[in-house]
Design a protein around this motif. Structure first.
Motif, short mmCIF file in Angstrom:
data_model
loop_
_atom_site.label_atom_id
_atom_site.label_comp_id
_atom_site.label_asym_id
_atom_site.label_seq_id
_atom_site.Cartn_x
_atom_site.Cartn_y
_atom_site.Cartn_z
N LYS A 144 32.82 21.40 73.40
CA LYS A 144 32.27 20.82 72.19
C LYS A 144 31.39 19.64 72.59
CE LYS A 144 36.21 21.62 69.11
NZ LYS A 144 37.25 20.92 68.34
N GLU A 145 30.51 19.30 71.71
CA GLU A 145 29.71 18.11 71.96
C GLU A 145 30.56 16.89 71.62
OE1 GLU A 145 25.71 16.09 70.18
OE2 GLU A 145 25.77 18.26 70.32
N LEU A 146 30.61 15.96 72.54
CA LEU A 146 31.39 14.75 72.29
C LEU A 146 30.67 13.88 71.27
CD1 LEU A 146 32.43 13.88 75.94
CD2 LEU A 146 33.93 14.65 74.12
N PRO A 147 31.43 13.25 70.39
CA PRO A 147 30.78 12.36 69.42
C PRO A 147 30.20 11.16 70.16
CG PRO A 147 33.15 12.11 69.33
CD PRO A 147 32.87 13.26 70.26
N PRO A 148 29.18 10.55 69.59
CA PRO A 148 28.64 9.37 70.27
C PRO A 148 29.68 8.26 70.29
CG PRO A 148 27.68 9.60 68.09
CD PRO A 148 28.51 10.83 68.34
N PRO A 149 29.69 7.48 71.35
CA PRO A 149 30.66 6.38 71.39
C PRO A 149 30.32 5.37 70.29
CG PRO A 149 29.18 6.27 73.28
CD PRO A 149 28.86 7.53 72.55
N PRO A 150 31.33 4.68 69.77
CA PRO A 150 31.05 3.69 68.73
C PRO A 150 30.17 2.58 69.29
CG PRO A 150 33.37 3.59 69.39
CD PRO A 150 32.75 4.73 70.11
N SER A 151 29.25 2.12 68.44
CA SER A 151 28.37 1.04 68.86
C SER A 151 29.15 -0.27 68.93
CB SER A 151 27.21 0.88 67.87
OG SER A 151 27.71 0.40 66.63
N GLU A 152 28.51 -1.27 69.50
CA GLU A 152 29.16 -2.59 69.59
C GLU A 152 29.45 -3.12 68.19
OE1 GLU A 152 28.07 -6.96 71.36
OE2 GLU A 152 27.31 -5.21 72.42
N VAL A 153 28.52 -2.88 67.27
CA VAL A 153 28.72 -3.33 65.88
C VAL A 153 29.91 -2.62 65.26
CG1 VAL A 153 27.68 -3.34 63.57
CG2 VAL A 153 26.30 -3.94 65.56
N GLU A 154 30.01 -1.30 65.48
CA GLU A 154 31.13 -0.54 64.93
C GLU A 154 32.46 -1.01 65.52
OE1 GLU A 154 29.14 3.76 63.85
OE2 GLU A 154 29.51 3.29 65.96
N CYS A 155 32.46 -1.33 66.81
CA CYS A 155 33.69 -1.84 67.44
C CYS A 155 34.09 -3.17 66.79
CB CYS A 155 33.49 -2.02 68.94
SG CYS A 155 33.41 -0.45 69.84
N LYS A 156 33.11 -4.03 66.53
CA LYS A 156 33.41 -5.31 65.88
C LYS A 156 33.90 -5.08 64.46
CE LYS A 156 30.26 -8.14 68.61
NZ LYS A 156 29.05 -8.96 68.62
N GLN A 157 33.32 -4.11 63.76
CA GLN A 157 33.76 -3.79 62.40
C GLN A 157 35.19 -3.28 62.40
OE1 GLN A 157 30.71 -1.02 61.35
NE2 GLN A 157 29.38 -2.59 60.47
N LEU A 158 35.51 -2.41 63.36
CA LEU A 158 36.88 -1.90 63.46
C LEU A 158 37.87 -3.03 63.73
CD1 LEU A 158 36.31 1.41 65.43
CD2 LEU A 158 37.02 1.19 63.05
N ALA A 159 37.48 -3.96 64.60
CA ALA A 159 38.34 -5.10 64.91
C ALA A 159 38.53 -5.97 63.66
CB ALA A 159 37.76 -5.92 66.06
N ALA A 160 37.44 -6.18 62.91
CA ALA A 160 37.53 -6.99 61.69
C ALA A 160 38.41 -6.30 60.66
CB ALA A 160 36.15 -7.25 61.12
N LEU A 161 38.24 -4.99 60.52
CA LEU A 161 39.06 -4.24 59.57
C LEU A 161 40.53 -4.29 59.97
CD1 LEU A 161 39.20 -2.48 57.08
CD2 LEU A 161 38.74 -0.51 58.53
N SER A 162 40.79 -4.18 61.25
CA SER A 162 42.16 -4.27 61.75
C SER A 162 42.76 -5.64 61.42
CB SER A 162 42.19 -4.03 63.25
OG SER A 162 43.48 -4.20 63.76
N HIS A 163 41.96 -6.67 61.59
CA HIS A 163 42.42 -8.03 61.29
C HIS A 163 42.72 -8.17 59.79
CE1 HIS A 163 42.97 -12.30 61.80
NE2 HIS A 163 42.06 -12.55 60.87
N ILE A 164 41.85 -7.61 58.95
CA ILE A 164 42.09 -7.65 57.50
C ILE A 164 43.38 -6.92 57.17
CG2 ILE A 164 41.25 -6.80 55.27
CD1 ILE A 164 38.39 -7.27 56.37
N GLY A 165 43.59 -5.76 57.80
CA GLY A 165 44.82 -5.00 57.56
C GLY A 165 46.06 -5.79 57.96
N ASN A 166 45.97 -6.48 59.11
CA ASN A 166 47.10 -7.30 59.55
C ASN A 166 47.38 -8.43 58.58
OD1 ASN A 166 47.42 -5.74 61.84
ND2 ASN A 166 46.22 -7.09 63.14
N LEU A 167 46.32 -9.07 58.09
CA LEU A 167 46.49 -10.14 57.10
C LEU A 167 47.12 -9.60 55.81
CD1 LEU A 167 43.15 -12.12 57.47
CD2 LEU A 167 45.43 -12.85 58.19
N PHE A 168 46.66 -8.42 55.40
CA PHE A 168 47.19 -7.80 54.20
C PHE A 168 48.67 -7.48 54.36
CE2 PHE A 168 47.70 -4.16 51.25
CZ PHE A 168 47.36 -4.82 50.08
N ASN A 169 49.04 -6.91 55.51
CA ASN A 169 50.45 -6.61 55.77
C ASN A 169 51.29 -7.88 55.77
OD1 ASN A 169 50.15 -3.85 55.98
ND2 ASN A 169 49.81 -3.89 58.18
#
Length: 103
Positions: free
Chosen positions: A43-68
């Motif tokens: 299969k064709e591998l999906p493109p790796p997440p960009s630096e911006v997407e990695c930062k967004q995932l980290a921010a979302l994770s932080h929001i989730g932790n705060l929410f929990n």
């Protein structure tokens, strides 16, 4: 339909090879099993997440932790300071607006 994968395949690798597999899989945001299956199925591998997407995932994770943490504090009867709640609500609102703008 998701397959129930219960059988393991063990392979021998040097520490360097294992690290290469881990790094390559991580670059595509896959675990090693998913990475190897994707290569095997050609299969064709999906493109790796960009630096911006990695930062967004980290921010979302932080929001989730705060929410929990907020939910835990509410369940234990410990009311957090209003500024903590306001920051959480603002972060969720900003993230929601951002995601809606990407549609």
């Amino acid at each position: 339909m998701e397959k129930n994968r219960i059988t393991q395949i063990q392979i021998r690798a040097t520490h360097d090879e294992k690290n290469e597999f881990q790094n390559a899989a991580k670059a595509f945001n896959l675990n090693i099993s998913e990475y190897i299956r994707t290569l095997h199925e050609k299969k064709e591998l999906p493109p790796p997440p960009s630096e911006v997407e990695c930062k967004q995932l980290a921010a979302l994770s932080h929001i989730g932790n705060l929410f929990n943490e907020l939910i835990h504090l509410m369940r234990t009867g410990t009311i957090p300071e209003t500024t903590d709640i306001a920051l959480l609500v603002e972060a969720i609102g900003l993230f929601t607006k951002y995601m809606e703008s990407r549609r």
